[in-house]
Design an enzyme around this catalytic site. Structure first.
Site, PDB file in Angstrom:
ATOM      1  N   ARG A 126       4.650  13.705  -0.256  1.00 37.79           N
ATOM      2  CA  ARG A 126       3.195  13.864  -0.378  1.00 37.79           C
ATOM      3  C   ARG A 126       2.491  13.909   0.967  1.00 37.79           C
ATOM      4  O   ARG A 126       1.356  14.359   1.059  1.00 37.79           O
ATOM      5  CB  ARG A 126       2.646  12.760  -1.292  1.00 37.79           C
ATOM      6  CG  ARG A 126       3.065  12.987  -2.740  1.00 37.79           C
ATOM      7  CD  ARG A 126       2.686  11.845  -3.635  1.00 37.79           C
ATOM      8  NE  ARG A 126       3.857  11.070  -4.045  1.00 37.79           N
ATOM      9  CZ  ARG A 126       3.792   9.822  -4.452  1.00 37.79           C
ATOM     10  NH1 ARG A 126       2.633   9.203  -4.514  1.00 37.79           N
ATOM     11  NH2 ARG A 126       4.888   9.181  -4.813  1.00 37.79           N
ATOM     12  N   GLU A 163       8.628   0.492  -3.015  1.00 40.16           N
ATOM     13  CA  GLU A 163       8.173  -0.280  -4.178  1.00 40.16           C
ATOM     14  C   GLU A 163       9.130  -0.124  -5.355  1.00 40.16           C
ATOM     15  O   GLU A 163       9.297  -1.045  -6.143  1.00 40.16           O
ATOM     16  CB  GLU A 163       6.743   0.154  -4.574  1.00 40.16           C
ATOM     17  CG  GLU A 163       6.042  -0.876  -5.441  1.00 40.16           C
ATOM     18  CD  GLU A 163       4.658  -0.438  -5.899  1.00 40.16           C
ATOM     19  OE1 GLU A 163       4.186   0.638  -5.503  1.00 40.16           O
ATOM     20  OE2 GLU A 163       4.067  -1.189  -6.679  1.00 40.16           O
TER      21      GLU A 163
HETATM   22  O1  LIG Z   1       5.053   1.895   1.151  1.00 35.63           O
HETATM   23  P1  LIG Z   1       6.236   2.229   0.284  1.00 35.63           P
HETATM   24  O2  LIG Z   1       6.585   1.140  -0.661  1.00 35.63           O
HETATM   25  O3  LIG Z   1       7.401   2.689   1.103  1.00 35.63           O
HETATM   26  O4  LIG Z   1       5.824   3.424  -0.663  1.00 35.63           O
HETATM   27  C1  LIG Z   1       5.073   4.532  -0.231  1.00 35.63           C
HETATM   28  C2  LIG Z   1       5.852   5.795  -0.407  1.00 35.63           C
HETATM   29  O5  LIG Z   1       6.218   5.998  -1.775  1.00 35.63           O
HETATM   30  C3  LIG Z   1       5.817   7.293  -2.192  1.00 35.63           C
HETATM   31  O6  LIG Z   1       6.793   8.251  -1.956  1.00 35.63           O
HETATM   32  P2  LIG Z   1       8.101   8.423  -2.821  1.00 35.63           P
HETATM   33  O7  LIG Z   1       9.223   7.763  -2.106  1.00 35.63           O
HETATM   34  O8  LIG Z   1       7.835   8.001  -4.209  1.00 35.63           O
HETATM   35  O9  LIG Z   1       8.402   9.964  -2.707  1.00 35.63           O
HETATM   36  P3  LIG Z   1       7.641  11.299  -3.126  1.00 35.63           P
HETATM   37  O10 LIG Z   1       6.470  11.441  -2.187  1.00 35.63           O
HETATM   38  O11 LIG Z   1       8.694  12.307  -2.875  1.00 35.63           O
HETATM   39  O12 LIG Z   1       7.219  11.172  -4.553  1.00 35.63           O
HETATM   40  C4  LIG Z   1       4.598   7.575  -1.337  1.00 35.63           C
HETATM   41  O13 LIG Z   1       4.316   8.968  -1.264  1.00 35.63           O
HETATM   42  C5  LIG Z   1       4.995   6.985  -0.015  1.00 35.63           C
HETATM   43  O14 LIG Z   1       5.766   7.889   0.769  1.00 35.63           O
HETATM   44  N1  LIG Z   2       2.102   2.476  -6.942  1.00 38.66           N
HETATM   45  C1  LIG Z   2       2.333   3.667  -6.368  1.00 38.66           C
HETATM   46  N2  LIG Z   2       1.668   4.762  -6.783  1.00 38.66           N
HETATM   47  C2  LIG Z   2       1.920   5.959  -6.202  1.00 38.66           C
HETATM   48  N3  LIG Z   2       2.773   6.140  -5.215  1.00 38.66           N
HETATM   49  C3  LIG Z   2       3.451   5.068  -4.778  1.00 38.66           C
HETATM   50  N4  LIG Z   2       4.374   4.928  -3.797  1.00 38.66           N
HETATM   51  C4  LIG Z   2       4.755   3.640  -3.775  1.00 38.66           C
HETATM   52  N5  LIG Z   2       4.088   2.929  -4.685  1.00 38.66           N
HETATM   53  C5  LIG Z   2       3.266   3.803  -5.328  1.00 38.66           C
END
Ligand SMILES: O=P(O)(O)OC[C@H]1O[C@H](OP(=O)(O)OP(=O)(O)O)[C@H](O)[C@@H]1O
Ligand SMILES: Nc1ncnc2[nH]cnc12
Length: 241
Positions: A126, A163
């Site tokens: 993202r 998370e």
């Molecule tokens: O602070 P954190 O606990 O590390 O979480 C934050 C990350 O989690 C999500 O990405 P995700 O890994 O779900 O990947 P995506 O963007 O490919 O959906 C979000 O876009 C951040 O990159």
């Molecule tokens: N709660 C949440 N919602 C969307 N993106 C996330 N990435 C990590 N935690 C998330």
């Protein structure tokens, strides 16, 4: 037009004849005059921009959607994709992020002077939605940090916890030159694991990690504590519970 759409459009509006570098100079000038004047009042242009930014934040927060139990039970998933579905909101988002960078030191609560990043690093996936747009506005390069196995050639790798699971991030060797000033951007900081891993990759390549910028923070997960005191700015906050 609804008040929120109007607020988004106000912040989004840049004179059609205004170049990117003119925008930067003007905004940096606004940022550098952000302190109060001799009478203790904020200059009108600064307080007007602050009011505009506050209205935009309300519009942006209003556009977010929350989905319980995604991608696993117990997670309140905050969906930022609606921010990109509406042209006015999308434009206002990128402008608000640009302003946060141009006013980065003050926004991060630090008194270090403004530094323009050489490179914006965006996180898979993202962070790719707005990192390149922001890089263009700041006359900076854009470098992706991707999940393991997605990029060709030699890469450096970092494992991290987030998370909802464990993952591996990579950056291509040579994508950042030693000494380049780097700003890491992503949509959300939750536990901070993803951002911290990206910061460590930047440093492994010899980049100077000047800070982190996020659209949204989930403060109760205390992600900032993983970022070693590096300057961190978030546009919006949610309790995410
Ligand atoms: O602070 P954190 O606990 O590390 O979480 C934050 C990350 O989690 C999500 O990405 P995700 O890994 O779900 O990947 P995506 O963007 O490919 O959906 C979000 O876009 C951040 O990159
Ligand atoms: N709660 C949440 N919602 C969307 N993106 C996330 N990435 C990590 N935690 C998330």
């Amino acid at each position: 037009m609804s008040p929120s759409a109007e607020a988004a459009q106000n912040l989004a509006s840049t004179r059609p004849d205004q170049t990117s570098s003119e925008t930067q100079t003007n905004t940096a000038a606004t940022a550098s005059t952000a302190s109060n004047d001799a009478s203790g009042r904020q200059p009108t242009s600064t307080s007007a921009s602050a009011a505009e930014l506050a209205r935009t934040k309300i519009s942006l927060l209003g556009a977010l959607k929350t989905f319980p139990d995604f991608p696993i039970p117990g997670i309140q998933f905050i969906d930022i994709l609606p921010l990109f579905q509406d042209h006015a909101i999308h434009t206002a988002l990128v402008r608000a992020l640009e302003l946060q960078v141009l006013n980065f030191a003050a926004a991060a609560g630090s008194d270090i002077p403004f530094q323009k990043p050489d490179v914006i690093v965006g996180l898979d996936a993202r962070g790719f939605l707005f990192g390149p747009s922001l890089a263009l506005r700041l006359n900076a390069g854009f470098v992706p940090v991707r999940k393991q196995g997605k990029m060709p050639g030699p890469c450096v790798t970092a494992a991290y916890e987030k998370e909802y699971g464990t993952d591996y991030f990579q950056i291509q060797e040579g994508a950042i030159k030693p000494g380049q000033k780097v700003l890491v951007v992503d949509d959300i900081i939750a536990t901070g694991g993803s951002a911290a891993a990206a910061g460590s990759l930047v440093k492994q390549l010899g980049g100077e990690l000047m800070g982190y910028l996020f659209i949204l923070e989930i403060p109760f997960l205390k992600g900032r504590e993983k970022l070693d005191g590096v300057a961190t700015v978030t546009l919006l906050e949610t309790d995410g519970k």
